[in-house]
Write an enzyme that holds these catalytic residues in place. Structure first.
Site, mmCIF file in Angstrom:
data_model
loop_
_atom_site.group_PDB
_atom_site.id
_atom_site.type_symbol
_atom_site.label_atom_id
_atom_site.label_comp_id
_atom_site.label_asym_id
_atom_site.label_seq_id
_atom_site.Cartn_x
_atom_site.Cartn_y
_atom_site.Cartn_z
ATOM 1 N N ASP A 123 27.965 -2.970 40.893
ATOM 2 C CA ASP A 123 29.263 -3.600 40.665
ATOM 3 C C ASP A 123 30.131 -3.616 41.910
ATOM 4 O O ASP A 123 30.945 -4.519 42.101
ATOM 5 C CB ASP A 123 30.028 -2.878 39.556
ATOM 6 N N ASP A 176 33.733 -8.549 41.517
ATOM 7 C CA ASP A 176 32.746 -7.489 41.423
ATOM 8 C C ASP A 176 31.472 -7.999 42.081
ATOM 9 O O ASP A 176 31.090 -9.162 41.893
ATOM 10 C CB ASP A 176 32.452 -7.122 39.970
ATOM 11 N N HIS A 198 29.586 -10.113 35.128
ATOM 12 C CA HIS A 198 28.373 -9.750 35.852
ATOM 13 C C HIS A 198 27.216 -10.667 35.454
ATOM 14 O O HIS A 198 26.937 -10.867 34.276
ATOM 15 C CB HIS A 198 28.013 -8.279 35.684
ATOM 16 N N SER A 255 28.916 -3.449 27.124
ATOM 17 C CA SER A 255 27.899 -4.441 27.450
ATOM 18 C C SER A 255 27.290 -5.008 26.175
ATOM 19 O O SER A 255 27.659 -4.629 25.067
ATOM 20 C CB SER A 255 26.798 -3.804 28.310
ATOM 21 N N SER A 256 26.320 -5.908 26.357
ATOM 22 C CA SER A 256 25.600 -6.490 25.229
ATOM 23 C C SER A 256 24.172 -5.965 25.216
ATOM 24 O O SER A 256 23.731 -5.259 26.124
ATOM 25 C CB SER A 256 25.581 -8.021 25.345
ATOM 26 N N CYS A 265 21.979 -2.832 37.238
ATOM 27 C CA CYS A 265 23.366 -2.373 37.371
ATOM 28 C C CYS A 265 23.452 -0.956 37.940
ATOM 29 O O CYS A 265 24.341 -0.657 38.740
ATOM 30 C CB CYS A 265 24.065 -2.397 36.017
#
Length: 423
Positions: A170, A254, A303, A354-355, A407
């Site tokens: 990030d 980011d 992101h 997040s997903s 990430c």
């Protein structure tokens, strides 16, 4: 961006005098000219010593500890984040716009406090195992410094507590032999760079370039206080117009909203990356690199690497739930577009930031090896069909903090050269 070395002499120095003088006004032009002339004279008189100094302090590119041009060349060194002391961010407008409504009570209750202790303990263990496996695969692993993110801080524009140093992707972006610190957009991440400074200083001393993007004030004007949080339809319409919770008040981005493919770098306008931030990166990297803006059918972009993950030369994972509006650009270049299977992570597993599509947030160790979640069997089979060996690691509890393997890492050095994949 102006560099001090532009005044050392030569044609570039003369150009800098003209430019700086024009920007400062006529009253200061004379001072700039005199400074340039004296600097030029001093440089000429000490040319030999300067040459010796440059040779001593600036290693040849082959000796540089930082070198990475894409997401798939053989990985030699990586920074892996830390879950220790991770704190729930205060529930501000920019956090609210990037999280799911079912978790809002969690943020309202725990903002400024540590994430649940038992969960953090499991996440720490998973990440330690990931580091061990990377080391066994021949990759050098670096870790950020431990920091207490619960400490409160105040600037002239806001006050906050911190978040974590879990996701180096990030905040750090490596382009060639340069490591770039992103300015970020969440107030809770304002001082996140401090965890990485000892690592970056070491790289700098050993010859890497080090750039820090302009730090935003994160004043109230950077955020749309009336952003429609509840209405997904309204957010879809705004996203199509390129409007998100962050405004164009000042540059912000980011690093994880950029993904590299040699000379071409792809970026998305998101909830944390604005057009000014992308433009800063475009100007900074030109003319050697080309920054392209791509967009997706996504009401909540934050992101790019769980939506569009480039995993090899001419090979990209494209999220079927968030199709890319510019996908023809890649098809015309002869790229293979792979649609990853639906993630199998259970609905009751906490994903605070997040997903489920972190299943496609993978880390390539080279073109034929990928680090993938041990629980995500469907995507493992997909990679095997592509001829890519899977290195299976359990990372599900670490997922809860907002990231997958891509990430949680920043690839510092990959064995490869700068190439173009779109010419």
């Amino acid at each position: 961006m102006l560099r001090v070395r532009c005044l050392r002499g030569g044609s570039r120095g003369a150009e800098a005098v003209h430019y700086i003088g024009s920007r400062l006004g006529g009253s200061l032009t004379g001072w700039v000219q005199r400074t340039f002339q004296s600097t030029q004279a001093a440089t000429a008189s000490s040319q030999n010593s300067c040459a010796a100094e440059d040779k001593a302090t600036h290693p040849l590119p082959k000796d540089c500890p930082v070198s990475s041009y894409n997401e798939w060349d053989p990985l030699e060194e990586v920074i892996v984040g830390r879950a220790e002391n991770a704190c729930v961010p205060p529930f501000t407008v920019e956090v609210k716009a990037n999280t799911y409504e079912k978790y809002w009570p969690f943020y309202q209750k725990n903002g400024g406090l540590y994430f649940p202790k038992d969960h953090l303990k499991k996440a720490v263990a998973e990440v330690e195992e990931m580091c061990n496996i990377l080391s066994m695969e021949g990759v050098t692993v670096k870790r950020p410094d431990p920091i207490d993110w619960s400490l409160k801080y105040k600037t002239p524009d806001f006050e906050s507590t911190g978040l974590y140093s879990a996701m180096p992707r990030d905040i750090l972006m490596v382009v060639g032999n340069e490591i770039i610190e992103a300015p970020m957009a969440w107030r809770s991440r304002f001082f996140e760079y401090r965890a990485y400074r000892s690592i970056i200083k070491d790289y700098f001393h050993r010859g890497a370039k080090w750039t820090t993007a302009p730090k935003p004030t994160m004043a109230d004007e950077l955020y749309d206080q009336d952003y429609p949080i509840h209405s997904v339809e309204d957010r879809h319409k705004l996203a199509a117009q390129g409007k998100f919770v962050t405004t164009e008040f000042e540059p912000c981005f980011d690093a994880a909203d950029f993904i590299r493919a040699g000379r071409d770098i792809f970026a998305q306008r998101s909830q944390v990356t604005n057009y000014l931030g992308i433009e800063w990166m475009r100007r900074h990297l030109a003319p050697d690199y080309r920054v392209h803006i791509i967009s997706f059918k996504d009401p909540n972009p934050m992101h790019i690497d769980a939506t569009f993950n480039i995993i090899g030369p001419g090979l990209v994972l494209s999220n079927p739930d968030r199709p890319c509006h510019q996908i023809d650009l890649f098809k015309k270049a002869g790229w293979t577009i792979v649609t990853p299977p639906t993630p199998v992570i259970p609905d009751d597993h906490p994903l605070w930031m997040s997903s489920k599509w972190l299943s496609m947030n993978v880390l390539m160790l080279d073109e034929k090896r990928v680090m993938v979640d041990a629980n995500e069997v469907p995507i493992q089979k997909m990679f095997e069909k592509l001829g890519i060996s899977t290195i299976k690691v359990n990372i599900r509890n670490a997922n809860s903090l907002g990231g997958g393997f891509h990430c949680w890492t920043c690839d510092v050095r990959r064995r490869g050269t700068l190439q173009s994949y779109f010419d």
